[in-house]
Design an enzyme around this catalytic site. Structure first.
Site, PDB file in Angstrom:
ATOM      1  CG  ASP A   1       0.713  -2.072   6.217  1.00  0.00           C
ATOM      2  OD1 ASP A   1      -0.205  -2.304   6.933  1.00  0.00           O
ATOM      3  OD2 ASP A   1       0.692  -1.398   5.251  1.00  0.00           O
TER       4      ASP A   1
ATOM      5  CE  LYS B   1      -7.056  -0.194   6.306  1.00  0.00           C
ATOM      6  NZ  LYS B   1      -7.954   0.322   5.277  1.00  0.00           N
TER       7      LYS B   1
ATOM      8  CD  GLN C   1      -6.708  -4.397   4.322  1.00  0.00           C
ATOM      9  OE1 GLN C   1      -7.700  -5.243   4.871  1.00  0.00           O
ATOM     10  NE2 GLN C   1      -6.911  -3.000   3.746  1.00  0.00           N
TER      11      GLN C   1
ATOM     12  CG  HIS D   1      -1.894   1.126   1.392  1.00  0.00           C
ATOM     13  ND1 HIS D   1      -1.514   2.247   1.826  1.00  0.00           N
ATOM     14  CD2 HIS D   1      -3.117   0.921   1.106  1.00  0.00           C
ATOM     15  CE1 HIS D   1      -2.845   3.130   1.805  1.00  0.00           C
ATOM     16  NE2 HIS D   1      -3.738   2.220   1.459  1.00  0.00           N
TER      17      HIS D   1
ATOM     18  CB  CYS E   1      -3.737   3.201  -1.675  1.00  0.00           C
ATOM     19  SG  CYS E   1      -5.125   4.407  -1.252  1.00  0.00           S
TER      20      CYS E   1
END
Ligand code: 7TS
Length: 415
Positions: free
Chosen positions: A198, A224, A201, A121, A364
């Site tokens: 990261d 999220k 997600q 991303h 993104c």
């Protein structure tokens, strides 16, 4: 099995969009919020809104206690060894920028290298570009194969004694790929490099254990994972945080301030300058309680079953090409695809008329799309409240798109 009544926890899901029941398939962008999270936000503002870490009156103490209790919950959610290792930020984006700015400027020098992947991303790419330009460091990229899996032999080749950091996504927001962090972290550490994960997600969709992963930094966002927008966190090992200079300067991050010099508080406060996002950080704890009560493994199992179903049904649509791993074991429920007859923006617009919310564009992740050889995709992304009926609605909507843009080859979904 998840309870069939989960949808009822989310008031927005009983709304209509364009006169149709809302079919929400954009949870990779942001998740919906259960009533108890919405209630907790209102409760804070109605009952104990006050600044934290300063007032000695009752509601200020209540707010401080709730803020710190949420830190403990969010830290435990990713199995952080100590709550002081969890810094509240605005988002995943801010957490990664914090590392790039504070850790990066102190540790990355000319000629050093940072390894990223081609599926990042932009928020795990642009901060490193800024740092690399400032420090004359070099970015290296691990490519992915046609299945959307990282090419680990390339990672092995790129990893050298010049590598200071390996920064990569745990789960791709486009391909759904779940990356083998543990294996990558072990190799990175053996080469003397740090590892940033990261987790934007992954934290919402699976049980995360930062210790088992072997991460040094882990970044994620509340919005999220059924929590509010404007709250996120950086987790990092205490010794790393302790050695890091501050990110922003200001109130509440200091011990002693003189006109010419300042000493700082210990982590996490050293990295939380100014009035934090009190309300949303507190309410994130409520979202964590909600997810934990359901169980992260149950959520993962539900999404995996639904992904299998969605992949089968999408696979029946003529001219549809789905990206990412074929094996549901290796992926989450971000389902990005192209349809031969229509541009993703047109696909999303027609679906919108049927009350279906999906995202279209580059999500993104422009370099990722470049590597796929497409400029944009349509993405349906799943969460705990989605059902097979949502997939059926999506599939019916995609046949509508097909038949609208290619009437000569009109077809219908299989019964
Ligand atoms: N990393 C990944 C893998 C993401 O998917 C996102 C957001 C971020 C970082 C940034 O998170 P933020 O909370 O700081 O914005 N992804 C998406 C998306 O896929 N569609 O909208 C936002």
């Amino acid at each position: 099995m998840l309870s069939a009544t989960i949808r009822e926890d989310f008031p927005i899901l009983s709304q209509r969009m364009n006169g149709k029941p809302l079919t929400y398939l954009d949870s990779a962008a942001t998740s919906q919020k259960p009533q108890r999270v919405i209630d907790a936000l209102v409760r804070y503002y109605r009952e104990y809104n006050a600044n934290v870490h300063r007032g000695i009156y009752k509601i200020a103490e209540q707010a401080t206690q709730a803020y710190e209790a949420s830190r403990v919950k969010v830290a435990a959610f990713i199995n952080a060894p100590r709550p002081e290792e969890l810094i509240f930020t605005r988002s995943t984006t801010e957490a990664i920028n914090l590392v790039a700015y504070a850790w990066g400027r102190a540790n990355v020098r000319a000629g050093d290298e940072i390894i990223l992947t081609e599926m990042e991303h932009h928020s795990n790419l642009v901060p490193w570009q800024l740092l690399a330009a400032e420090r004359q460091a070099r970015l290296r990229f691990v490519p992915f194969d046609e299945q959307g899996m990282l090419q680990l032999h390339e990672f092995d080749r790129l990893l050298t004694d010049r590598t200071r950091l390996v920064a990569l996504t745990h789960q791709s927001n486009v391909l759904g790929t779940i990356n083998p962090i543990r294996e990558i972290a072990a190799k990175a550490h053996a080469a003397g490099a740090k590892v940033l994960v990261d987790g934007a997600q992954s934290a919402p969709h699976m049980s995360v254990d930062v210790q088992a992963l072997g991460a040094d930094f882990f970044a994620f966002s509340a919005h999220k994972m059924c929590g509010p927008t404007g709250a996120g966190a950086l987790w990092a090992r205490y010794d790393i945080l302790d050695a890091m200079p501050p990110f922003q300067g200001g109130g509440e991050m200091i011990m002693l301030v003189h006109l010419d010099k300042t000493t700082y508080k210990d982590p996490p406060y050293k990295f939380e300058a100014g009035t934090p996002n009190i309300a949303d950080c507190i309410v994130w704890g409520e979202a964590v309680d909600y997810l934990k009560a359901i169980g992260m493994q149950a959520i993962r199992d539900h999404e995996q079953r639904l992904t299998v179903y969605a992949m089968r049904r999408l696979g029946e649509i003529p001219g549809l090409r789905l990206f990412g791993p074929e094996s549901p074991m290796r992926r989450g429920g971000a389902l990005s695809f192209e349809l031969d007859v229509a541009h993703p923006h047109d696909v999303a617009q027609v679906l919108d008329q049927d009350g279906i919310a999906v995202r279209a564009g580059h999500h993104c992740a422009q370099p990722l799309h470049r590597a796929l050889g497409v400029s944009a995709t349509t993405r349906a992304s799943l969460y705990l409240y989605n059902t097979e009926a949502d997939i059926d609605t999506l599939v019916a909507g995609l046949y509508t798109v097909r038949n609208l843009f290619s009437p000569k080859t009109a077809t219908a979904p299989k019964p």
